[in-house]
Design a protein around this motif. Structure first.
Motif, PDB file in Angstrom:
ATOM      1  N   GLY A 135     -15.898   8.743  16.783  1.00 50.62           N
ATOM      2  CA  GLY A 135     -16.853   8.176  15.841  1.00 50.62           C
ATOM      3  C   GLY A 135     -16.590   6.703  15.606  1.00 50.62           C
ATOM      4  N   LEU A 136     -17.658   5.930  15.458  1.00 53.35           N
ATOM      5  CA  LEU A 136     -17.541   4.482  15.295  1.00 53.35           C
ATOM      6  C   LEU A 136     -17.769   4.011  13.863  1.00 53.35           C
ATOM      7  N   ASP A 137     -18.244   4.896  12.976  1.00 53.59           N
ATOM      8  CA  ASP A 137     -18.786   4.427  11.707  1.00 53.59           C
ATOM      9  C   ASP A 137     -17.701   4.126  10.670  1.00 53.59           C
ATOM     10  N   VAL A 138     -18.156   3.575   9.529  1.00 56.03           N
ATOM     11  CA  VAL A 138     -17.249   2.979   8.552  1.00 56.03           C
ATOM     12  C   VAL A 138     -17.209   3.745   7.234  1.00 56.03           C
ATOM     13  N   TYR A 139     -17.976   4.822   7.113  1.00 57.50           N
ATOM     14  CA  TYR A 139     -18.191   5.415   5.798  1.00 57.50           C
ATOM     15  C   TYR A 139     -17.009   6.195   5.213  1.00 57.50           C
ATOM     16  N   SER A 140     -16.087   6.672   6.018  1.00 55.31           N
ATOM     17  CA  SER A 140     -15.142   7.714   5.594  1.00 55.31           C
ATOM     18  C   SER A 140     -13.933   7.154   4.848  1.00 55.31           C
ATOM     19  N   LEU A 141     -14.162   6.396   3.784  1.00 57.63           N
ATOM     20  CA  LEU A 141     -13.056   5.736   3.076  1.00 57.63           C
ATOM     21  C   LEU A 141     -11.986   6.741   2.639  1.00 57.63           C
ATOM     22  N   TRP A 142     -12.388   7.762   1.874  1.00 53.93           N
ATOM     23  CA  TRP A 142     -11.381   8.668   1.315  1.00 53.93           C
ATOM     24  C   TRP A 142     -10.807   9.616   2.370  1.00 53.93           C
ATOM     25  N   ASP A 143     -11.629  10.127   3.246  1.00 57.07           N
ATOM     26  CA  ASP A 143     -11.095  10.983   4.305  1.00 57.07           C
ATOM     27  C   ASP A 143     -10.089  10.220   5.158  1.00 57.07           C
ATOM     28  N   SER A 144     -10.397   8.972   5.463  1.00 62.17           N
ATOM     29  CA  SER A 144      -9.490   8.166   6.277  1.00 62.17           C
ATOM     30  C   SER A 144      -8.202   7.844   5.519  1.00 62.17           C
ATOM     31  N   LEU A 145      -8.315   7.553   4.226  1.00 60.23           N
ATOM     32  CA  LEU A 145      -7.120   7.270   3.441  1.00 60.23           C
ATOM     33  C   LEU A 145      -6.214   8.493   3.373  1.00 60.23           C
ATOM     34  N   GLU A 158       9.078   6.062   5.436  1.00 63.14           N
ATOM     35  CA  GLU A 158       9.546   4.776   4.908  1.00 63.14           C
ATOM     36  C   GLU A 158       8.386   3.810   4.649  1.00 63.14           C
ATOM     37  N   HIS A 159       7.219   4.071   5.262  1.00 63.70           N
ATOM     38  CA  HIS A 159       6.038   3.232   5.053  1.00 63.70           C
ATOM     39  C   HIS A 159       5.037   3.860   4.086  1.00 63.70           C
ATOM     40  N   LEU A 160       5.394   4.965   3.485  1.00 64.79           N
ATOM     41  CA  LEU A 160       4.442   5.701   2.665  1.00 64.79           C
ATOM     42  C   LEU A 160       4.029   4.937   1.410  1.00 64.79           C
ATOM     43  N   GLU A 161       4.918   4.117   0.870  1.00 66.38           N
ATOM     44  CA  GLU A 161       4.630   3.465  -0.401  1.00 66.38           C
ATOM     45  C   GLU A 161       3.418   2.548  -0.305  1.00 66.38           C
ATOM     46  N   SER A 162       3.232   1.861   0.813  1.00 66.67           N
ATOM     47  CA  SER A 162       2.070   0.982   0.938  1.00 66.67           C
ATOM     48  C   SER A 162       0.784   1.795   0.919  1.00 66.67           C
ATOM     49  N   ALA A 163       0.799   2.974   1.543  1.00 64.88           N
ATOM     50  CA  ALA A 163      -0.378   3.834   1.516  1.00 64.88           C
ATOM     51  C   ALA A 163      -0.629   4.382   0.122  1.00 64.88           C
ATOM     52  N   MET A 164       0.443   4.726  -0.581  1.00 68.98           N
ATOM     53  CA  MET A 164       0.287   5.240  -1.937  1.00 68.98           C
ATOM     54  C   MET A 164      -0.269   4.162  -2.869  1.00 68.98           C
ATOM     55  N   ALA A 165       0.109   2.901  -2.630  1.00 70.52           N
ATOM     56  CA  ALA A 165      -0.433   1.819  -3.454  1.00 70.52           C
ATOM     57  C   ALA A 165      -1.936   1.707  -3.267  1.00 70.52           C
ATOM     58  N   ALA A 166      -2.403   1.821  -2.001  1.00 73.13           N
ATOM     59  CA  ALA A 166      -3.838   1.795  -1.746  1.00 73.13           C
ATOM     60  C   ALA A 166      -4.514   3.000  -2.391  1.00 73.13           C
ATOM     61  N   TYR A 167      -3.883   4.178  -2.261  1.00 77.32           N
ATOM     62  CA  TYR A 167      -4.465   5.381  -2.848  1.00 77.32           C
ATOM     63  C   TYR A 167      -4.592   5.252  -4.362  1.00 77.32           C
ATOM     64  N   ARG A 168      -3.550   4.734  -5.012  1.00 76.36           N
ATOM     65  CA  ARG A 168      -3.591   4.596  -6.470  1.00 76.36           C
ATOM     66  C   ARG A 168      -4.675   3.608  -6.901  1.00 76.36           C
ATOM     67  N   PRO A 188     -13.987  -8.688  -7.146  1.00 77.49           N
ATOM     68  CA  PRO A 188     -14.282  -8.604  -5.711  1.00 77.49           C
ATOM     69  C   PRO A 188     -13.069  -8.313  -4.840  1.00 77.49           C
ATOM     70  N   GLU A 189     -11.872  -8.748  -5.271  1.00 71.48           N
ATOM     71  CA  GLU A 189     -10.694  -8.531  -4.438  1.00 71.48           C
ATOM     72  C   GLU A 189     -10.051  -7.178  -4.690  1.00 71.48           C
ATOM     73  N   ARG A 190     -10.692  -6.320  -5.487  1.00 67.09           N
ATOM     74  CA  ARG A 190     -10.137  -5.038  -5.876  1.00 67.09           C
ATOM     75  C   ARG A 190      -9.711  -4.233  -4.641  1.00 67.09           C
ATOM     76  N   CYS A 191      -8.457  -3.823  -4.609  1.00 67.65           N
ATOM     77  CA  CYS A 191      -7.856  -2.964  -3.576  1.00 67.65           C
ATOM     78  C   CYS A 191      -7.635  -3.673  -2.241  1.00 67.65           C
ATOM     79  N   GLU A 192      -8.086  -4.931  -2.106  1.00 63.75           N
ATOM     80  CA  GLU A 192      -7.991  -5.580  -0.799  1.00 63.75           C
ATOM     81  C   GLU A 192      -6.546  -5.830  -0.397  1.00 63.75           C
ATOM     82  N   ARG A 193      -5.709  -6.310  -1.323  1.00 60.88           N
ATOM     83  CA  ARG A 193      -4.305  -6.582  -0.988  1.00 60.88           C
ATOM     84  C   ARG A 193      -3.596  -5.293  -0.573  1.00 60.88           C
ATOM     85  N   GLU A 194      -3.870  -4.209  -1.279  1.00 61.26           N
ATOM     86  CA  GLU A 194      -3.218  -2.946  -0.953  1.00 61.26           C
ATOM     87  C   GLU A 194      -3.591  -2.470   0.447  1.00 61.26           C
TER      88      GLU A 194
END
Length: 433
Positions: A135-145, A158-168, A188-194
């Protein structure tokens, strides 16, 4: 010679896979073949795309099929068709699991037939040369996270914390893209850094071997790219206009390029998407509102000689669609095409037949291929009563495509689900394509 006579002399009757020979010769050594559709709900478009794709895979060694679908859902189909241990033996089971509206785009009997064929074909090939489905599409934000979190828990805690920060960051919105998009209007920058941190952490593992040889690390990184693209898409969506469309098509073109690189030197790919995505936007009025699309980007990035684009159209028949976004699916009438449109001309030239047109090297030297025609485009939201006032894209055919398949009378495809889910993303720009 008038346009009707030119169309009549250029068309080749299309009855069987062997009649696709002129198009197969036109494709030649091209590495990308983009196959369109005038609707998301027409059986003939899916069946002719499948016939051509079978030939490209079996006779010419194409490596992958990429579609206008969500990455996580299509990855389940991919696992089935390449025979990953634990995946469904019947791809129909993976397609039945599609839940995001509109499910019928891929969860239909026509795709089941093709996916079953692809699995049988792959069973004759070594694992490293099996043909993928993506699939090429962009919609699956939560499924992909969620998929990234699962991958990191198992493979790189050891890399899980960065993903958890995005999830939170996304968690307060209850997996509701509209709620996130509205909040992002004010920040506008909400969640972008994570999300950037998450991508960087995954890319530090780029040199790591993929567990089991099935591309798990690549899949996780692609899911992270979707999270990044989706949060940009939803922020743009609430502002309206063409920006969200461009974000989406850039994401799909980028994903295609990532897939081609992953499959390695010499990879060849087939794309199945709506005409509005694969037909070069520069040959339409899309450019007047600042829109680009996958077909334009592919030609710009890879050159016109390495990309072959095939459009599809219909004069009349029936289609699967809905009266409103997120609404119930039903079989609808497709009225006879608008007078003076491309489809009306083709019907007059070659009535009651499917026909193939392969364009010459200099198509705009032929009058009808250089003329501007209204060209039918039906999305997942459709109102036949308003059909003649909308649903047409002004098009210079010979510049938008390299070939065209006209299916004069068409039938609605056969969805797997009797009832569609009631939840769905908001309408895309333009209407549901």
């Amino acid at each position: 010679m008038g346009a009707i006579d030119q169309i009549r002399s250029a068309g080749v009757s299309l009855r069987s896979a062997e009649d696709l020979d002129p198009l197969v010769r036109r494709i030649g050594d091209a590495h990308l073949v983009l196959l369109g559709e005038a609707t998301h709900g027409t059986s003939e478009f899916y069946r002719w795309r499948a016939e051509l794709t079978r030939r490209l895979v079996a006779e010419h060694g194409f490596s992958l099929v990429a579609v206008e679908g969500d990455w996580p859902d299509c990855h389940a189909v991919h696992r089935s068709v390449v025979g990953v241990e634990g995946a469904p033996e019947d791809p129909r089971d993976a397609l039945l699991a599609f839940t995001r509206w509109p499910t019928w785009m891929w969860a239909n009997e026509e795709v089941v037939d093709f996916a079953r064929w692809l699995r049988r074909h792959n069973e004759t090939r070594p694992h490293e040369r099996r043909v993928g489905f993506h699939g090429l599409d962009v919609y699956s934000l939560w499924d992909s996270l969620h998929a990234v979190l699962d991958y990191l828990r198992e493979n790189a805690p050891e890399h899980l914390e960065s993903a958890m920060a995005a999830y939170r960051c996304f968690e307060p919105y209850g997996e509701d893209p509209q709620a996130f998009a509205m909040a992002a209007r004010f920040t506008p920058e909400r969640c972008e850094r994570e999300v950037v941190d998450l991508l960087l952490d995954l890319r530090t593992r780029r040199a790591d071997a993929d567990a089991g040889g099935w591309g798990e690390r690549f899949v996780a990184e692609q899911n992270a790219r979707i999270v990044a693209g989706a949060q940009r898409y939803y922020r743009a969506m609430v502002r309206g206009g063409s920006e969200s469309w461009n974000i989406r098509d850039h994401h799909m073109a980028d994903t295609l390029d990532h897939l081609m690189a992953f499959y390695g030197p010499g990879a060849r790919g087939v794309v199945w998407e709506h005409n509005t995505h694969v037909g070069d936007a520069r040959a339409t009025d899309m450019t007047t509102v600042g829109m680009v699309n996958v077909g334009q980007l592919a030609r710009e990035r890879h050159g016109t000689d390495d990309v072959v684009i095939v459009g599809f159209g219909t004069y009349s028949g029936s289609v699967i669609a809905s009266e409103r976004w997120g609404g119930p699916v039903r079989r609808m009438r497709v009225p006879e095409a608008r007078r003076g449109s491309l489809e009306a001309h083709m019907h007059q030239a070659i009535p009651d037949s499917d026909a193939l047109f392969v364009f010459p090297d200099n198509p705009w030297a032929t009058d009808w291929l250089g003329d501007l025609f209204d060209h039918r485009a039906i999305g997942v939201v459709y109102d036949p009563e308003r059909e003649h006032r909308r649903n047409y894209v002004p098009t210079v055919l010979g510049r938008r495509y390299d070939a065209f398949v006209h299916c004069d009378r068409t039938e609605a495809l056969r969805p797997l689900h009797a009832v569609e889910p009631t939840e769905g993303e908001r309408e895309t720009y333009p209407t549901g394509v």
